[in-house]
Design an enzyme around this catalytic site. Structure first.
Site, PDB file in Angstrom:
ATOM      1  N   LYS A  22       0.837  -1.211   0.000  1.00  0.00           N
ATOM      2  CA  LYS A  22       0.000   0.000   0.000  1.00  0.00           C
ATOM      3  C   LYS A  22       0.865   1.250   0.000  1.00  0.00           C
ATOM      4  CE  LYS A  22      -1.918   2.117   3.878  1.00  0.00           C
ATOM      5  NZ  LYS A  22      -2.502   3.441   3.953  1.00  0.00           N
ATOM      6  N   ASN A  23       1.935   1.259   0.823  1.00  0.00           N
ATOM      7  CA  ASN A  23       2.748   2.467   0.998  1.00  0.00           C
ATOM      8  C   ASN A  23       3.632   2.773  -0.209  1.00  0.00           C
ATOM      9  OD1 ASN A  23       1.587   2.892   3.466  1.00  0.00           O
ATOM     10  ND2 ASN A  23       3.318   2.166   4.663  1.00  0.00           N
ATOM     11  N   CYS A 126      -5.624   8.800   9.335  1.00  0.00           N
ATOM     12  CA  CYS A 126      -5.504   8.194  10.673  1.00  0.00           C
ATOM     13  C   CYS A 126      -5.222   9.259  11.729  1.00  0.00           C
ATOM     14  CB  CYS A 126      -4.349   7.187  10.693  1.00  0.00           C
ATOM     15  SG  CYS A 126      -4.816   5.535  10.220  1.00  0.00           S
ATOM     16  N   ARG A 131       1.211  14.838  12.945  1.00  0.00           N
ATOM     17  CA  ARG A 131       1.736  14.552  11.610  1.00  0.00           C
ATOM     18  C   ARG A 131       1.592  15.758  10.689  1.00  0.00           C
ATOM     19  NH1 ARG A 131       0.915   8.566   9.403  1.00  0.00           N
ATOM     20  NH2 ARG A 131      -1.292   8.747   9.674  1.00  0.00           N
ATOM     21  N   ASP A 316       4.930   0.904  11.945  1.00  0.00           N
ATOM     22  CA  ASP A 316       3.702   0.270  11.470  1.00  0.00           C
ATOM     23  C   ASP A 316       3.550  -1.177  11.936  1.00  0.00           C
ATOM     24  OD1 ASP A 316       2.773   2.524  10.260  1.00  0.00           O
ATOM     25  OD2 ASP A 316       3.110   1.875   8.207  1.00  0.00           O
ATOM     26  N   ARG A 408      -8.610  -0.518   4.752  1.00  0.00           N
ATOM     27  CA  ARG A 408      -7.728   0.492   4.149  1.00  0.00           C
ATOM     28  C   ARG A 408      -6.347  -0.091   3.846  1.00  0.00           C
ATOM     29  NH1 ARG A 408      -6.570   4.788   7.727  1.00  0.00           N
ATOM     30  NH2 ARG A 408      -5.321   5.436   5.966  1.00  0.00           N
TER      31      ARG A 408
END
Length: 429
Positions: A22-23, A126, A131, A316, A408
């Site tokens: 995903k990243n 999130c 952030r 993560d 997600r």
């Protein structure tokens, strides 16, 4: 609202195919805005965040075609996306789209680089600390962009195009590195990014951009150099396997016991996490098809870990490791150094009977012999899967609520686990 029901106590045995990352997939899709030719991405995971980004890119006039499955394709091979940004019709990314996913803010970089203007809403996503986007804005200003914030939007202009510059990040930032990298590819002159993030997903994006005609060197090291080019072309690129999904399933196997082949995984993408699993008592065997994880008869040993930028232990995977340590024989310590407010899963793990004490950025986990199933609530993407891991060993039934967070970032999680013997099902409505 969908929920996931788990009855704990089954060991995991079999094969779990690892999906595309995903990243990496999200910034690769955004990079399609940099060219008027077609970018073809293979092994794109079927995730809610990918679908949301398709909507955001569609708003800019990007045509995205998802190729159907071919004969012999496995359902987990990921989708192939054909991304064509030949005509960008709108350089505004509105709040109602960007607010659902932080990474969508990154469209500001290719829009600014190619169209010399962008208006992008400040992001949502999130709820993990603040952030802020200040480092991203600093990077774009270094490249000559004029930025103002008005009504919750960042309005960016670069009338004569972006210009190469030296960008010094005060702290390692994955999002900042992605934004600087994409923006600099079409800037006039040379850009040097110092204290760049070294994550494998940065390397994957740089590899794809180089295939598109960019001139990037040093990706994967703290210093990346980009020689700007006038134009980028289309290409075809395969998204690398998801190291966070790999680590998550590895910890699930370590938690439950059993023997599972993580097909398509690449050990070099998460060596620090694999080392921690070995320390905790799991057996990790890299092979030609990925990584084999097993734990048979050996108890879970406590570990002490601090999260760190790559190649350190990934933030993560912090929640998943915490779930694993709840049944270790002794006390473990996990220190979160990347994001503040990333211990929201602690109170939910406590509902299983886990004994966790927080002191600032360090969690002390006193292992307990048994967890008991409970109704729990997902709070963010990675925290939610830690509750699934705990539920796999907890006595009785666990019900995980608000699982849209899981969708997600994890493709067909319950199918992959149930295929290996877990009693887990999705309950719709």
């Amino acid at each position: 609202m969908d929920r996931i029901r788990i009855v704990g106590g089954s060991k995991l045995n079999g094969t779990i195919p690892i999906s595309g990352a995903k990243n990496a997939a999200l910034p690769l899709m955004i990079a399609g805005l940099l060219t008027d030719e077609t970018l073809i991405l293979d092994n794109v995971p079927r995730l809610a965040d990918v679908a949301q980004l398709q909507r955001i890119l569609g708003n800019h006039g990007v045509d995205i075609m998802s190729a159907g499955k071919r004969p012999g394709d496995h359902e987990y091979q990921g989708q192939t996306l054909h991304i064509s940004a030949a005509n960008i019709i709108d350089t505004t990314a509105p709040y109602e789209l960007v607010s659902k996913m932080r990474a969508s803010f990154w469209v500001i970089a290719p829009l600014l680089a190619r169209m010399h203007e962008a208006k992008v809403s400040l992001p949502g996503g999130c709820a993990i600390g603040t952030r802020p986007v200040d480092l991203l804005i600093m990077a774009l200003e270094k490249l000559g962009a004029e930025l103002t914030i008005d009504g919750g939007y960042v309005i960016a202009k670069a009338p004569g195009g972006l210009k190469g510059a030296e960008i010094d990040f005060a702290k390692v930032t994955v999002s900042g590195t992605h934004v600087a990298l994409m923006a600099a590819t079409l800037a006039k002159g040379t850009t040097v990014i110092n204290n760049a993030a070294c994550e494998p997903e940065i390397v994957d994006v740089a590899d794809c951009l180089n295939k598109m005609g960019a001139r990037i060197s040093g990706a994967g090291t703290p210093t990346i150099t980009i020689e700007g080019v006038a134009k980028l072309n289309g290409t075809r690129h395969t998204v690398l396997p998801d190291r966070i999904e790999t680590g998550t399933y590895a910890m699930a196997v370590a938690m439950t016991g059993g023997d599972v082949q993580l097909s398509g995984a690449r050990p070099e993408l998460l060596q620090s996490a694999l080392d921690v699993l070995v320390e905790a008592g799991a057996t990790v065997t890299p092979n030609n098809d990925g990584i084999r994880i097993s734990r048979n008869g050996v108890g879970i040993k406590p570990v002490n870990v601090s999260t760190a930028p790559f190649p350190g232990f990934p933030t993560d995977l912090q929640a998943q490791l915490m779930a694993l340590m709840t049944t270790a024989t002794g006390s473990s310590h996990i220190t979160e150094t990347i994001f503040e407010n990333r211990f929201m899963h602690v109170q939910e793990l406590a509902r299983f009977g886990a004994r966790i004490h927080l002191d600032g950025e360090t969690a002390t986990i006193d292992g307990t012999a048994k967890l008991r199933g409970a109704p729990v609530m997902a709070t963010d993407l990675r925290a939610s899967v830690s509750l699934v891991i705990a539920g796999l060993v907890a006595e009785g039934e666990t019900m995980v609520n608000r699982i849209y967070h899981l969708d997600r970032g994890f493709e067909r999680l319950e199918e992959k686990l149930s295929a290996c013997g877990a009693t887990i099902e999705r309950i719709s409505g």
